[in-house]
Design a protein around this motif. Structure first.
Motif, mmCIF file in Angstrom:
data_model
loop_
_atom_site.group_PDB
_atom_site.id
_atom_site.type_symbol
_atom_site.label_atom_id
_atom_site.label_comp_id
_atom_site.label_asym_id
_atom_site.label_seq_id
_atom_site.Cartn_x
_atom_site.Cartn_y
_atom_site.Cartn_z
ATOM 1 N N PHE A 42 9.176 -15.683 -19.215
ATOM 2 C CA PHE A 42 9.393 -14.260 -19.573
ATOM 3 C C PHE A 42 8.223 -13.364 -18.851
ATOM 4 C CE2 PHE A 42 11.541 -16.459 -23.043
ATOM 5 C CZ PHE A 42 12.671 -15.630 -22.996
ATOM 6 N N VAL A 43 7.059 -13.800 -18.742
ATOM 7 C CA VAL A 43 5.851 -13.198 -17.717
ATOM 8 C C VAL A 43 6.517 -13.215 -16.401
ATOM 9 C CG1 VAL A 43 3.557 -13.438 -16.851
ATOM 10 C CG2 VAL A 43 4.164 -13.908 -19.387
ATOM 11 N N VAL A 44 6.824 -14.227 -15.798
ATOM 12 C CA VAL A 44 7.422 -14.100 -14.560
ATOM 13 C C VAL A 44 8.640 -13.289 -14.237
ATOM 14 C CG1 VAL A 44 8.549 -15.848 -12.492
ATOM 15 C CG2 VAL A 44 6.581 -16.666 -14.165
ATOM 16 N N ALA A 45 9.723 -13.271 -15.097
ATOM 17 C CA ALA A 45 10.720 -12.267 -14.952
ATOM 18 C C ALA A 45 10.336 -10.925 -15.165
ATOM 19 C CB ALA A 45 11.719 -12.898 -16.335
ATOM 20 N N ALA A 46 9.237 -10.755 -16.063
ATOM 21 C CA ALA A 46 8.861 -9.215 -16.119
ATOM 22 C C ALA A 46 8.213 -8.895 -14.976
ATOM 23 C CB ALA A 46 7.875 -9.200 -17.174
ATOM 24 N N ALA A 47 7.281 -9.682 -14.314
ATOM 25 C CA ALA A 47 6.862 -9.480 -13.031
ATOM 26 C C ALA A 47 7.707 -9.264 -11.835
ATOM 27 C CB ALA A 47 5.624 -10.568 -12.648
ATOM 28 N N LEU A 48 8.676 -10.132 -11.702
ATOM 29 C CA LEU A 48 9.741 -10.053 -10.770
ATOM 30 C C LEU A 48 10.561 -8.649 -11.037
ATOM 31 C CD1 LEU A 48 11.830 -13.244 -10.114
ATOM 32 C CD2 LEU A 48 10.753 -11.859 -8.616
ATOM 33 N N TRP A 49 10.790 -8.232 -12.423
ATOM 34 C CA TRP A 49 11.653 -7.063 -12.479
ATOM 35 C C TRP A 49 10.660 -5.827 -11.831
ATOM 36 C CZ3 TRP A 49 16.201 -5.732 -13.972
ATOM 37 C CH2 TRP A 49 16.273 -4.435 -14.749
ATOM 38 N N LEU A 50 9.308 -5.972 -12.194
ATOM 39 C CA LEU A 50 8.492 -4.778 -11.868
ATOM 40 C C LEU A 50 8.534 -4.754 -10.238
ATOM 41 C CD1 LEU A 50 4.939 -4.997 -13.792
ATOM 42 C CD2 LEU A 50 6.702 -3.130 -13.493
ATOM 43 N N ILE A 51 8.286 -5.977 -9.738
ATOM 44 C CA ILE A 51 8.488 -5.815 -8.039
ATOM 45 C C ILE A 51 9.666 -5.404 -7.570
ATOM 46 C CG2 ILE A 51 8.428 -7.642 -6.018
ATOM 47 C CD1 ILE A 51 6.774 -9.278 -7.364
ATOM 48 N N MET A 52 10.767 -5.452 -8.212
ATOM 49 C CA MET A 52 12.219 -5.266 -7.818
ATOM 50 C C MET A 52 12.424 -3.535 -8.055
ATOM 51 S SD MET A 52 13.587 -7.865 -6.445
ATOM 52 C CE MET A 52 15.359 -7.661 -6.223
ATOM 53 N N THR A 53 11.685 -3.295 -8.946
ATOM 54 C CA THR A 53 11.862 -2.024 -9.560
ATOM 55 C C THR A 53 11.033 -1.027 -9.160
ATOM 56 O OG1 THR A 53 11.220 -2.240 -11.550
ATOM 57 C CG2 THR A 53 13.563 -2.139 -11.531
ATOM 58 N N ALA A 54 9.649 -1.335 -9.048
ATOM 59 C CA ALA A 54 8.756 -0.204 -8.767
ATOM 60 C C ALA A 54 7.943 -0.342 -7.269
ATOM 61 C CB ALA A 54 7.609 -0.637 -9.872
ATOM 62 N N THR A 55 8.408 -1.489 -6.691
ATOM 63 C CA THR A 55 7.729 -1.374 -5.237
ATOM 64 C C THR A 55 8.533 -1.191 -4.158
ATOM 65 O OG1 THR A 55 8.103 -3.712 -4.874
ATOM 66 C CG2 THR A 55 6.364 -3.261 -6.187
ATOM 67 N N ASP A 56 8.352 -0.786 -3.013
ATOM 68 C CA ASP A 56 8.881 -0.341 -1.813
ATOM 69 C C ASP A 56 9.864 -1.726 -1.292
ATOM 70 O OD1 ASP A 56 8.579 2.332 -1.841
ATOM 71 O OD2 ASP A 56 6.943 2.236 -0.431
ATOM 72 N N THR A 57 9.233 -2.713 -1.453
ATOM 73 C CA THR A 57 9.800 -3.895 -1.092
ATOM 74 C C THR A 57 11.042 -4.174 -2.160
ATOM 75 O OG1 THR A 57 7.861 -4.736 -0.151
ATOM 76 C CG2 THR A 57 9.276 -6.427 -0.585
ATOM 77 N N GLY A 58 10.639 -4.064 -3.156
ATOM 78 C CA GLY A 58 11.801 -4.362 -4.187
ATOM 79 C C GLY A 58 13.034 -3.211 -3.991
ATOM 80 N N ARG A 59 12.632 -2.278 -3.782
ATOM 81 C CA ARG A 59 13.885 -1.226 -3.513
ATOM 82 C C ARG A 59 14.609 -1.855 -2.007
ATOM 83 N NH1 ARG A 59 9.737 2.512 -4.562
ATOM 84 N NH2 ARG A 59 9.686 2.896 -6.651
#
Lengths: 327, 300
Positions: free
Chosen positions: B162-179
Motif C-alpha cells: 500500500f505504501v508503494v502504491a501510494a507513492a506511485l499514485w503520488l508520482i503519477m498525479t503530482a509530478t510532471d513526469t507522472g502527468r
C-alpha cells in the motif's frame, strides 16, 4: 498451378536429404525443426495472414498430442485414425476459443492474453485429470509398424513430417491465392474498413483459427508418434506457444516459407550455441540464442525473408541505374 | 456415515473459510506488487513485457546476495535496489528494447521475450539451478489469530504494497513526469506534438515498473525462495491482475491482486491445491470476455 512450383521444388530438394547419408543426429535435428516449422505454420495462418497474435498455440499442439496418445492407449484406436482425430481436436479447440474470443470482439493484446489463459487452463487440467495420466503423463507403446504409425528408421519419420509440412505449405499457398486469403489480409490490415466493405470479419477470423488449430495440432500428433510420450508440461507448456510464434516471426510473418526458414534458423541457432559451449555450461547456449534473437529482430524487423528481399533490392538497384546510364 | 460427515464439515466451517480468505489476501498483496510494475508498463507502452518475471528473479538474486554477502536486511536493500533497477529498466527500454523494436508492438514483445531468455539463462549459468532461501531472525514471528497464523514478513509485505502504491499514485498525479506518462498513455501522438519526449517517457515508465519489481523482490525474499526461474510463477498471475483491474490502473492492480489471491486460495480450499490456479485463469477468461477493460478501466 504455377504458384505451387516453389513449394514443390523446396519439398523435393528436402526429401532427398536422407538419401545423402546424413547421420541420425542430423536427421533428428531436422525432424524436430520441421515439427517446430509445422507448429509455426499453423500460427502463421492466424497470426501472419490474419494479424491475430496468439500466445497460446500450445492449446492446439497439446490437444493434438493428447487426443492421439489417449485414444491409442486407453481406447485402442488405430494410430492413423487417432492422428486424424487429433488434428480434428485441434480444429475443435480453435473453433471453441475463437468462437468465444472473436464474438466478444477481443483484439491485440487481449486476444494474446486470452489464448495464453486457455492454454494454461488446459495445462493445469491435463496435469490433474486421470484420463491424461495426470502428473505421470501418457506413454504410447513401442510398436514399430506402419499400421501403428511408427517407423523403423528416422528417415521414414523425416519423410512423414516433411509430408505434413508440405501439406501445410500448399494449404498456406492456396489460402494466399484465394478470396478467403484476401479477406483475411484485409481484416489484418484494417478490420473496421474490411467490415465496412461487407467482409464478415468474425467468420473469417474464426475460419483462420480453425485451420491454424488443425495445423498446429498435427505437429502435436507427430510429437507423440515420434517421442511416444506426452505430459502436461510438454503438451501445453509455454515452450511450444513461444516456438510457434517465434519461427514465423524470425522467418517472415505472413509469408509461405517464413515458418520453415525461421524454424531451421531458430533450431540451428540453439544447436550451434550448444556446440560452441560444448554443453558444459548450462544456460550459456541459451544466452547466445537470446542475443542472436534480439539482433535478428533489431536488424531484420520484417523477418529473414523480408531482410533477404531488402538485400536483393539493394543489390539490384545499382544494376538498373547502370543500365539506365547506358541507355 | 458419521466419519464422512466429519470429513466434509471442516471444509465448510467458517474459521477455515476465514483463514483461507486472510491467507489469500496476504498472497494477493504479493501478486499486486508484481502487477503494479506490470500495469504501469502495459498501460503506457500497450505491450506485454515478457522480461518482467526474469527481472523479478534478477532482483530476488540481488536481494539474496545483499543479505548473504553484505548482511543488508532485505527491507533496507529495497531502498538500494529500487533506484538500481530503475536505472536498469530505463537503460533497457531506451537503448535496447526501443531501438530494436522500431516502434512496432510485436517486435517489442519479441525483444522482451529475447531479454527474458538472456536474463534467465545468464542467472542459470551464474548460479546454477539451486534453490536458495534466506533465514531472517524474525521470519517465524508473527500474529496468531487462533484460526490462522500471520507471519511477520508477509504482514510487512502486505503493508508495504500500500505504501508503494501510494507513492506511485503520488508520482503519477503530482509530478510532471507522472502527468507526461499519463499523457503518453492516453494519446501518444498528441503528447509528442505537445513537446513530450516519448522515448524518454517510455524509458521512465519501464524504469518505474522495474523499480516496483525490485521492491517486490525485497518483500518476497524473506518468505519465498529464489532460483533462476522463480519469478516466472508470478507473471501470468500478474497479467491476470492487470486485465482484471484495468490496464494502467494502480487501484485496479491493488484490488485485482487481492481478489486473485482470495480466488486462488478459495479454489485450492474447495477443489484441491493443484487446481488453485485454474480459478485464476477461469476468472481471467470470463473477465476478458465480459468486461475486457477491467474493473477500474475506462470502457474501450
Amino acid at each position: 498451378m504455377k504458384g505451387l512450383a516453389p513449394v514443390v521444388i523446396v519439398i523435393i530438394v528436402m526429401a532427398t536429404v536422407p538419401l545423402l547419408g546424413v547421420s541420425n543426429v542430423t536427421l533428428n535435428f531436422l525432424i524436430v525443426a520441421l515439427m517446430t516449422a509445422l507448429a509455426g505454420q499453423g500460427w502463421n495462418v492466424l497470426g501472419g495472414y490474419g494479424g491475430q497474435y496468439s500466445f497460446g498455440h500450445a492449446a492446439f499442439f497439446g490437444t493434438g498430442a493428447y487426443v492421439t496418445a489417449v485414444l491409442q492407449v486407453r481406447y485402442s484406436v488405430n494410430a492413423w485414425l487417432a492422428f486424424c482425430l487429433g488434428i480434428a481436436g485441434g480444429a475443435l479447440v480453435g473453433a471453441i476459443v475463437g468462437g468465444m474470443t472473436f464474438r466478444s470482439g477481443l483484439r491485440g493484446s487481449y486476444f494474446a492474453l486470452v489464448t495464453l489463459a486457455f492454454a494454461e487452463v488446459l495445462r493445469i487440467s491435463a496435469s490433474v485429470a486421470p484420463i491424461t495420466g495426470a502428473g505421470v503423463g501418457t506413454l504410447v507403446k513401442l510398436d514399430l509398424h506402419v499400421a501403428a504409425l511408427q517407423f523403423q528408421t528416422r528417415a521414414a519419420f523425416y519423410w512423414m513430417i516433411l509430408a505434413l509440412v508440405a501439406i501445410a505449405l500448399i494449404v498456406t499457398r492456396l489460402i494466399e491465392r484465394s478470396r478467403f486469403g484476401v479477406w483475411l489480409i484485409a481484416v489484418r490490415e484494417n478490420e473496421d474498413a474490411a467490415t465496412a466493405l461487407g467482409v464478415n470479419a468474425t467468420a473469417i477470423k474464426l475460419t483462420a483459427m480453425v485451420i491454424s488449430g488443425a495445423i498446429t495440432a498435427a505437429a502435436g500428433c507427430f510429437y507423440v508418434q515420434y517421442f511416444l510420450f506426452i505430459d502436461a508440461g510438454l503438451a501445453y507448456g509455454s515452450w511450444i506457444s513461444i516456438e510457434a510464434l517465434l519461427t514465423p516471426i524470425v522467418g517472415g510473418v505472413g509469408t509461405v516459407f517464413g515458418p520453415l526458414l525461421g524454424a531451421l534458423v531458430v533450431r540451428g541457432l540453439g544447436e550451434g550455441a550448444q556446440m560452441v559451449t560444448g554443453g558444459e555450461a548450462p544456460g550459456l547456449d541459451l544466452v547466445v540464442y537470446g542475443c542472436v534473437l534480439v539482433l535478428i529482430i533489431w536488424f531484420t524487423p520484417r523477418g529473414l525473408i523480408g531482410g533477404l528481399a531488402q538485400l536483393r533490392g539493394r543489390l539490384m538497384r545499382p544494376v538498373s541505374i547502370a543500365k539506365a546510364g547506358h541507355g | 456415515v458419521a466419519l464422512s460427515s466429519n470429513s466434509v464439515e471442516p471444509v465448510l466451517s467458517p474459521s477455515l473459510l476465514i483463514a483461507a480468505i486472510v491467507n489469500g489476501l496476504l498472497t494477493g498483496a504479493v501478486y499486486a506488487l508484481v502487477a503494479l510494475g506490470l500495469t504501469l508498463i502495459y498501460g503506457v507502452l500497450h505491450v506485454i513485457n515478457f522480461a518482467h518475471g526474469t527481472l523479478l528473479t534478477a532482483a530476488m538474486f540481488a536481494a539474496y546476495f545483499a543479505y548473504r554477502a553484505l548482511g543488508i536486511d532485505p527491507y533496507l536493500a529495497a531502498f538500494l535496489l529500487a533506484p538500481t533497477f530503475f536505472a536498469i529498466g530505463y537503460a533497457l527500454q531506451r537503448f535496447v528494447i526501443g531501438p530494436a523494436s522500431h516502434g512496432e508492438d510485436r517486435n517489442m514483445l519479441l525483444v522482451t521475450l529475447g531479454l527474458a531468455v538472456i536474463i534467465e539463462n545468464a542467472l542459470l549459468f551464474a548460479f546454477r539451478a539451486d534453490t536458495r532461501t534466506i533465514d531472517l531472525p524474525y521470519a517465524f514471528s508473527g500474529i496468531d489469530l487462533e484460526f490462522a497464523f500471520l507471519p511477520l514478513p508477509r504482514l510487512i509485505g502486505f503493508g508495504a504494497v500500500f505504501v508503494v502504491a501510494a507513492a506511485l499514485w503520488l508520482i503519477m498525479t503530482a509530478t510532471d513526469t507522472g502527468r507526461a506518462i499519463r499523457a503518453v498513455a492516453k494519446e501518444k501522438l498528441g503528447a509528442e506534438l505537445a513537446g513530450i519526449d516519448v522515448a524518454h517517457i517510455y524509458a521512465m515508465t519501464f524504469g518505474l515498473g522495474t523499480a516496483c519489481v525490485a521492491i517486490a523482490a525485497c518483500l518476497l525474499i524473506p518468505s519465498y525462495y529464489v532460483n533462476p526461474s522463480a519469478g516466472n510463477a508470478f507473471v501470468l498471475v500478474a497479467f491476470t491482475i492487470v486485465v482484471l483491474g484495468g490496464m494502467g490502473s494502480i487501484p485496479g492492480a491493488l484490488v485485482g491482486g487481492l481478489v486473485i489471491g482470495v480466488v486462488e486460495s478459495l479454489t485450492s480450499l474447495f477443489f484441491g491445491e493443484s487446481l488453485g490456479q485454474i480459478g485464476i485463469f477461469v476468472l481471467f477468461i470470463i473477465m476478458l470476455l465480459v468486461r475486457p477493460s477491467g474493473l477500474f478501466g475506462a470502457r474501450a
